[in-house]
Design a protein around this motif. Structure first.
Motif, PDB file in Angstrom:
ATOM      1  N   UNK A 162       0.820  -1.219   0.000  1.00  0.00           N
ATOM      2  CA  UNK A 162       0.000   0.000   0.000  1.00  0.00           C
ATOM      3  C   UNK A 162       0.850   1.263   0.000  1.00  0.00           C
ATOM      4  N   UNK A 163       2.030   1.198   0.635  1.00  0.00           N
ATOM      5  CA  UNK A 163       2.870   2.402   0.732  1.00  0.00           C
ATOM      6  C   UNK A 163       4.098   2.338  -0.174  1.00  0.00           C
ATOM      7  N   UNK A 164       4.497   1.122  -0.578  1.00  0.00           N
ATOM      8  CA  UNK A 164       5.705   0.967  -1.376  1.00  0.00           C
ATOM      9  C   UNK A 164       6.979   1.087  -0.564  1.00  0.00           C
ATOM     10  N   UNK A 165       6.842   1.074   0.765  1.00  0.00           N
ATOM     11  CA  UNK A 165       7.998   1.226   1.640  1.00  0.00           C
ATOM     12  C   UNK A 165       8.200  -0.018   2.499  1.00  0.00           C
ATOM     13  N   UNK A 166       9.476  -0.277   2.836  1.00  0.00           N
ATOM     14  CA  UNK A 166       9.786  -1.377   3.745  1.00  0.00           C
ATOM     15  C   UNK A 166       9.320  -0.951   5.127  1.00  0.00           C
ATOM     16  N   UNK A 167       8.463  -1.775   5.736  1.00  0.00           N
ATOM     17  CA  UNK A 167       7.981  -1.385   7.052  1.00  0.00           C
ATOM     18  C   UNK A 167       8.500  -2.288   8.167  1.00  0.00           C
ATOM     19  N   UNK A 168       9.143  -3.381   7.816  1.00  0.00           N
ATOM     20  CA  UNK A 168       9.786  -4.250   8.806  1.00  0.00           C
ATOM     21  C   UNK A 168      10.507  -5.361   8.054  1.00  0.00           C
ATOM     22  N   UNK A 169      11.155  -6.244   8.769  1.00  0.00           N
ATOM     23  CA  UNK A 169      11.787  -7.411   8.146  1.00  0.00           C
ATOM     24  C   UNK A 169      10.834  -8.588   8.065  1.00  0.00           C
ATOM     25  N   UNK A 170       9.599  -8.366   8.426  1.00  0.00           N
ATOM     26  CA  UNK A 170       8.600  -9.424   8.366  1.00  0.00           C
ATOM     27  C   UNK A 170       7.821  -9.316   7.061  1.00  0.00           C
ATOM     28  N   UNK A 171       7.308 -10.404   6.563  1.00  0.00           N
ATOM     29  CA  UNK A 171       7.312 -11.768   7.087  1.00  0.00           C
ATOM     30  C   UNK A 171       8.553 -12.579   6.717  1.00  0.00           C
ATOM     31  N   UNK A 172       9.512 -11.950   6.033  1.00  0.00           N
ATOM     32  CA  UNK A 172      10.718 -12.664   5.590  1.00  0.00           C
ATOM     33  C   UNK A 172      11.441 -13.337   6.756  1.00  0.00           C
ATOM     34  N   UNK A 173      11.667 -12.583   7.820  1.00  0.00           N
ATOM     35  CA  UNK A 173      12.441 -13.109   8.949  1.00  0.00           C
ATOM     36  C   UNK A 173      11.784 -14.363   9.538  1.00  0.00           C
ATOM     37  N   UNK A 174      10.477 -14.325   9.736  1.00  0.00           N
ATOM     38  CA  UNK A 174       9.781 -15.469  10.314  1.00  0.00           C
ATOM     39  C   UNK A 174       9.830 -16.668   9.380  1.00  0.00           C
TER      40      UNK A 174
END
Length: 116
Positions: free
Chosen positions: A49-61
């Motif tokens: 929705x924003x086009x911005x990285x908002x965290x390392x999730x869900x990749x990290x999990x």
């Protein structure tokens, strides 16, 4: 689910990651075969929705428990690509009739499971 950019989403397969076991499937009148399990890159950390990285999730999990499937171990020294977490599968039509298409609400039938 939007972070994974799926083409088709199926519910009711029986449990989490049940798609890992699919070898062939019919959706509507189109037959598909498994091509590969999909590895995921860090693009899934971008909020669609924003086009911005908002965290390392869900990749990290996912990376914490989805790097090896059914005994297919990631060996040290392999490329980073092989160390990416798995989520979803890539299917290819194995037989299509002219004018065949799939649509929301089509029945899904697993016709063969992998035997691992």
């Amino acid at each position: 689910m939007d972070r994974f950019r799926p083409t088709v989403v199926v519910s009711g397969l029986g449990g989490p990651y049940e798609e890992d076991r699919i070898e062939t499937v019919e959706i509507g009148n189109v037959k598909y075969r498994l091509m590969e399990r999909k590895t995921r890159c860090s693009l899934i950390t971008v909020n669609p929705k924003t086009g911005k990285i908002d965290s390392n999730e869900p990749y990290r999990t996912l990376a914490s428990y989805r790097r090896a499937l059914h005994g297919w171990e990631v060996k040290s020294g392999q490329s980073n690509f092989s160390k990416r977490p798995f989520f979803g599968v890539k299917l290819a039509p194995s037989c299509t009739l002219k004018g065949s298409s799939i649509q929301v609400g089509d029945p899904v039938r697993i016709t063969q499971f992998l035997h691992r």
